[in-house]
Design a protein around this motif. Structure first.
Motif, PDB file in Angstrom:
ATOM      1  N   GLU A 279      71.433 -36.106  16.334  1.00  0.00           N
ATOM      2  CA  GLU A 279      72.617 -36.265  15.473  1.00  0.00           C
ATOM      3  C   GLU A 279      73.276 -37.611  15.760  1.00  0.00           C
ATOM      4  N   ILE A 280      72.722 -38.668  15.195  1.00  0.00           N
ATOM      5  CA  ILE A 280      73.276 -40.019  15.329  1.00  0.00           C
ATOM      6  C   ILE A 280      73.617 -40.483  13.919  1.00  0.00           C
ATOM      7  N   ARG A 281      74.902 -40.783  13.680  1.00  0.00           N
ATOM      8  CA  ARG A 281      75.250 -41.023  12.280  1.00  0.00           C
ATOM      9  C   ARG A 281      76.552 -41.810  12.107  1.00  0.00           C
ATOM     10  N   ASP A 282      76.807 -42.134  10.838  1.00  0.00           N
ATOM     11  CA  ASP A 282      78.056 -42.744  10.364  1.00  0.00           C
ATOM     12  C   ASP A 282      78.234 -44.182  10.866  1.00  0.00           C
ATOM     13  N   PRO A 283      77.330 -45.092  10.500  1.00  0.00           N
ATOM     14  CA  PRO A 283      77.430 -46.473  10.983  1.00  0.00           C
ATOM     15  C   PRO A 283      78.709 -47.155  10.503  1.00  0.00           C
ATOM     16  N   PHE A 284      79.315 -47.901  11.415  1.00  0.00           N
ATOM     17  CA  PHE A 284      80.464 -48.749  11.085  1.00  0.00           C
ATOM     18  C   PHE A 284      80.144 -50.149  11.589  1.00  0.00           C
ATOM     19  N   VAL A 285      79.983 -51.087  10.651  1.00  0.00           N
ATOM     20  CA  VAL A 285      79.558 -52.461  10.967  1.00  0.00           C
ATOM     21  C   VAL A 285      80.759 -53.391  10.867  1.00  0.00           C
ATOM     22  N   PHE A 286      80.876 -54.304  11.837  1.00  0.00           N
ATOM     23  CA  PHE A 286      81.938 -55.305  11.819  1.00  0.00           C
ATOM     24  C   PHE A 286      81.420 -56.588  12.467  1.00  0.00           C
ATOM     25  N   GLU A 287      82.146 -57.682  12.237  1.00  0.00           N
ATOM     26  CA  GLU A 287      81.774 -58.984  12.791  1.00  0.00           C
ATOM     27  C   GLU A 287      82.753 -59.354  13.898  1.00  0.00           C
ATOM     28  N   LYS A 288      82.227 -59.814  15.014  1.00  0.00           N
ATOM     29  CA  LYS A 288      83.075 -60.204  16.138  1.00  0.00           C
ATOM     30  C   LYS A 288      82.257 -61.075  17.094  1.00  0.00           C
ATOM     31  N   GLU A 289      82.890 -62.113  17.598  1.00  0.00           N
ATOM     32  CA  GLU A 289      82.270 -62.983  18.601  1.00  0.00           C
ATOM     33  C   GLU A 289      80.941 -63.556  18.126  1.00  0.00           C
ATOM     34  N   GLY A 290      80.897 -63.946  16.849  1.00  0.00           N
ATOM     35  CA  GLY A 290      79.728 -64.639  16.320  1.00  0.00           C
ATOM     36  C   GLY A 290      78.520 -63.781  16.057  1.00  0.00           C
ATOM     37  N   ALA A 291      78.700 -62.467  16.021  1.00  0.00           N
ATOM     38  CA  ALA A 291      77.572 -61.564  15.753  1.00  0.00           C
ATOM     39  C   ALA A 291      78.083 -60.369  14.963  1.00  0.00           C
ATOM     40  N   TYR A 292      77.131 -59.554  14.489  1.00  0.00           N
ATOM     41  CA  TYR A 292      77.467 -58.306  13.814  1.00  0.00           C
ATOM     42  C   TYR A 292      77.202 -57.142  14.765  1.00  0.00           C
ATOM     43  N   TRP A 293      78.071 -56.158  14.703  1.00  0.00           N
ATOM     44  CA  TRP A 293      77.985 -55.004  15.590  1.00  0.00           C
ATOM     45  C   TRP A 293      78.068 -53.721  14.756  1.00  0.00           C
ATOM     46  N   MET A 294      77.370 -52.719  15.212  1.00  0.00           N
ATOM     47  CA  MET A 294      77.383 -51.418  14.546  1.00  0.00           C
ATOM     48  C   MET A 294      77.769 -50.343  15.553  1.00  0.00           C
ATOM     49  N   LEU A 295      78.799 -49.564  15.213  1.00  0.00           N
ATOM     50  CA  LEU A 295      79.137 -48.364  15.962  1.00  0.00           C
ATOM     51  C   LEU A 295      78.522 -47.156  15.273  1.00  0.00           C
ATOM     52  N   LEU A 296      78.011 -46.239  16.062  1.00  0.00           N
ATOM     53  CA  LEU A 296      77.476 -44.983  15.540  1.00  0.00           C
ATOM     54  C   LEU A 296      78.026 -43.835  16.369  1.00  0.00           C
ATOM     55  N   GLY A 297      78.307 -42.726  15.716  1.00  0.00           N
ATOM     56  CA  GLY A 297      78.715 -41.527  16.426  1.00  0.00           C
ATOM     57  C   GLY A 297      77.502 -40.714  16.831  1.00  0.00           C
ATOM     58  N   GLY A 298      77.618 -40.030  17.959  1.00  0.00           N
ATOM     59  CA  GLY A 298      76.515 -39.201  18.418  1.00  0.00           C
ATOM     60  C   GLY A 298      76.918 -38.383  19.623  1.00  0.00           C
ATOM     61  N   GLY A 299      75.927 -37.831  20.279  1.00  0.00           N
ATOM     62  CA  GLY A 299      76.151 -37.027  21.468  1.00  0.00           C
ATOM     63  C   GLY A 299      74.968 -37.138  22.402  1.00  0.00           C
ATOM     64  N   SER A 300      75.198 -36.826  23.671  1.00  0.00           N
ATOM     65  CA  SER A 300      74.140 -36.908  24.668  1.00  0.00           C
ATOM     66  C   SER A 300      73.437 -35.562  24.816  1.00  0.00           C
ATOM     67  N   THR A 301      72.288 -35.592  25.432  1.00  0.00           N
ATOM     68  CA  THR A 301      71.528 -34.365  25.636  1.00  0.00           C
ATOM     69  C   THR A 301      72.219 -33.431  26.627  1.00  0.00           C
ATOM     70  N   ASP A 302      73.201 -33.950  27.386  1.00  0.00           N
ATOM     71  CA  ASP A 302      73.946 -33.092  28.304  1.00  0.00           C
ATOM     72  C   ASP A 302      75.300 -32.668  27.740  1.00  0.00           C
ATOM     73  N   GLY A 303      75.481 -32.824  26.405  1.00  0.00           N
ATOM     74  CA  GLY A 303      76.636 -32.247  25.748  1.00  0.00           C
ATOM     75  C   GLY A 303      77.892 -33.079  25.718  1.00  0.00           C
ATOM     76  N   GLN A 304      77.771 -34.404  25.889  1.00  0.00           N
ATOM     77  CA  GLN A 304      78.940 -35.280  25.867  1.00  0.00           C
ATOM     78  C   GLN A 304      78.912 -36.179  24.629  1.00  0.00           C
ATOM     79  N   ALA A 305      80.089 -36.381  24.019  1.00  0.00           N
ATOM     80  CA  ALA A 305      80.178 -37.279  22.866  1.00  0.00           C
ATOM     81  C   ALA A 305      79.835 -38.703  23.291  1.00  0.00           C
ATOM     82  N   ARG A 306      79.189 -39.434  22.384  1.00  0.00           N
ATOM     83  CA  ARG A 306      78.771 -40.802  22.691  1.00  0.00           C
ATOM     84  C   ARG A 306      79.103 -41.731  21.526  1.00  0.00           C
ATOM     85  N   LEU A 307      79.578 -42.943  21.869  1.00  0.00           N
ATOM     86  CA  LEU A 307      79.831 -44.002  20.906  1.00  0.00           C
ATOM     87  C   LEU A 307      78.754 -45.063  21.123  1.00  0.00           C
ATOM     88  N   ILE A 308      77.857 -45.177  20.158  1.00  0.00           N
ATOM     89  CA  ILE A 308      76.613 -45.936  20.308  1.00  0.00           C
ATOM     90  C   ILE A 308      76.793 -47.318  19.687  1.00  0.00           C
TER      91      ILE A 308
END
Length: 461
Positions: free
Chosen positions: A165-194
């Motif tokens: 379950e990795i989803r909902d990309p949010f793309v932005f520009e910062k420090e001369g590059a493009y970055w994407m945040l994605l929501g997800g979770g780890s296999t041990d049950g913790q929320a993750r910001l990818i």
């Protein structure tokens, strides 16, 4: 009309065009349409997507299942406005017609580059073993046409230690590059910001996970709908939480949305939190997305709904939910403040509070309450009303749906509370034909909800 029983994962296709036109015409004649909340022509709306001010106009995409008032195959519907008041439908949308998105075009955002609007979304791909994460891209040209990338899915991997379950990309520009945040979770049950990085908006390299520092808060098993924006010199991160347990007055909805004010370090992959809060304290609010409007005004839309709700009248009306009104965003004393654009506020019928009982002549109205002798507002009649109880000095307000005949989502409680750090000075209520937004002290706190009183009047107690 006769409603068709359409299979859940059915995209818009030629064989359904005539039926959808008939369904749209049917829905036009149903009651409870709001005037200033974006809502679907038929079917279900949920997350706002791809929000942008592009080519001198506002573009709002949203998750849309066309065939009924329930969750199913998600498309990106598309509406356009010059003033945030009047919205026009666009046939240029995302339809899940490719194998890599066989279960829907899920949420994401947009970014402008080289005179084009790049749209990022999760290509929903389900198997018997679970979801296989895929992220995709489409490009909207200056003439409004939208084409999916021939290289989709542009990300087709599941990094080690993360669930599918990795989803909902949010793309932005910062420090001369493009970055994407994605929501997800780890296999041990913790929320993750990818985090991913790109130099060309199409080729992306996994960077790891962003950790939230300076905060000791349980954040559930998964993040959804991340977004990031700079407001008044501060970094602000939005996250929608799955699996977060209630804490005092906060986090009582099925899923909750939180903002964090602080500092984002992409080099260290940290977001240092200085302050945080639930974005909205009402019953029906989720999946907000931040973006820059005209003149880079920080803004937000959210879904005026939450989870898989079964609302009164939805099955007979054949449409359900809306987006919130657009909200202008500022930071004051570390707190996110939200305000309705003045030109939208002026469209509402402003009611004079010159008696204890007011019978609105319109389905859409606004009141601004400052009289500290009033301890309760009832929207509806004595037997069927939404109750809003007020303690002005303590800065405390309670929205109570227990006195309404039409009940829903009661498993998540029938009251929502706000305790402010200051006394209440004013309460603004926007009522848009069952869609209600409440702003306290000019937007220092908000409460968003639905209520279906059969006889709409206002009683001040």
């Amino acid at each position: 009309m006769k409603f068709l029983d359409v299979e859940k994962y059915t995209p818009i296709q030629k064989s359904y065009e005539a039926y959808l036109k008939e369904l749209v015409e049917y829905c036009k004649d149903t009651p409870r349409h709001p005037s200033y909340h974006i809502h679907p022509p038929c079917g279900l709306v949920n997350d706002p997507n791809g929000l942008a001010y592009f080519g001198g106009k506002y573009h709002v995409f949203y998750q849309w299942f066309p065939f009924g008032p329930e969750h199913g195959m998600k498309h990106w519907a598309h509406v356009i406005s010059e003033d945030l008041v009047k919205w026009e439908w666009s046939d240029q949308m995302l339809i899940p017609d490719q194998e890599y998105e066989k279960n829907g075009c899920y949420s994401g955002n947009s970014i402008e580059a080289d005179g084009k609007l790049y749209l990022y979304y999760t290509a929903n791909y389900k198997t018997e073993q679970g979801k296989i994460p895929k992220q995709a891209m489409a490009v909207m040209n200056s003439d409004g046409t939208i084409l999916k990338s021939p290289n989709n899915p542009i990300i087709d991997e599941q990094p080690e230690g993360l669930i599918g379950e990795i989803r909902d990309p949010f793309v932005f520009e910062k420090e001369g590059a493009y970055w994407m945040l994605l929501g997800g979770g780890s296999t041990d049950g913790q929320a993750r910001l990818i985090l991913y990085k790109s130099t060309d908006l199409e080729n992306w390299v996994y960077q790891g996970n962003i950790e939230l520092t300076g905060i000791d808060l349980e954040l559930g098993y998964m993040y959804e709908c991340p977004s990031y924006i700079e407001i008044d010199g501060k970094d602000v991160l939005f996250l929608s939480l799955m699996g977060r347990t209630p804490m005092g007055e906060r986090f009582h909805n099925e899923f909750s949305s939180v903002y964090f004010v602080g500092e984002l370090s992409l080099e260290d992959k940290t977001f240092h939190v200085e302050s945080f809060d639930e974005i909205d304290k009402g019953f029906d609010f989720y999946a907000p997305q931040a973006f820059y409007g005209k003149d880079r005004q920080p803004m937000m839309f959210a879904w005026l709904g939450c989870g898989a709700q079964e609302l009164p009248y939805a099955k007979e009306d054949m449409w359900i939910h809306s987006l919130t009104m657009p909200r202008f965003l500022t930071i004051k004393e570390g707190k996110l403040c939200q305000e309705v654009p003045e030109n939208i506020k002026n469209e509402y019928a402003h009611l004079d509070i010159d008696s204890k009982r007011i019978k609105p002549e319109e389905d859409t109205w606004y009141i601004n309450l400052t009289d500290k002798q009033i301890s309760e507002i009832q929207i509806g009649d004595q037997e069927d009303h939404l109750s809003i109880k007020i303690d002005w000095a303590a800065g405390h307000i309670v929205a109570d749906r227990s006195t309404l005949k039409h009940q829903f989502s009661t498993e998540y409680g029938i009251q929502r509370e706000v305790s402010m750090s200051e006394e209440l000075k004013n309460i603004e209520i926007y009522y848009d034909n069952t869609f209600i937004e409440i702003y306290l002290n000019d937007g220092k706190d908000t409460m968003t909800l639905r209520a279906f009183p059969e006889n709409v009047e206002i009683n001040l107690i």
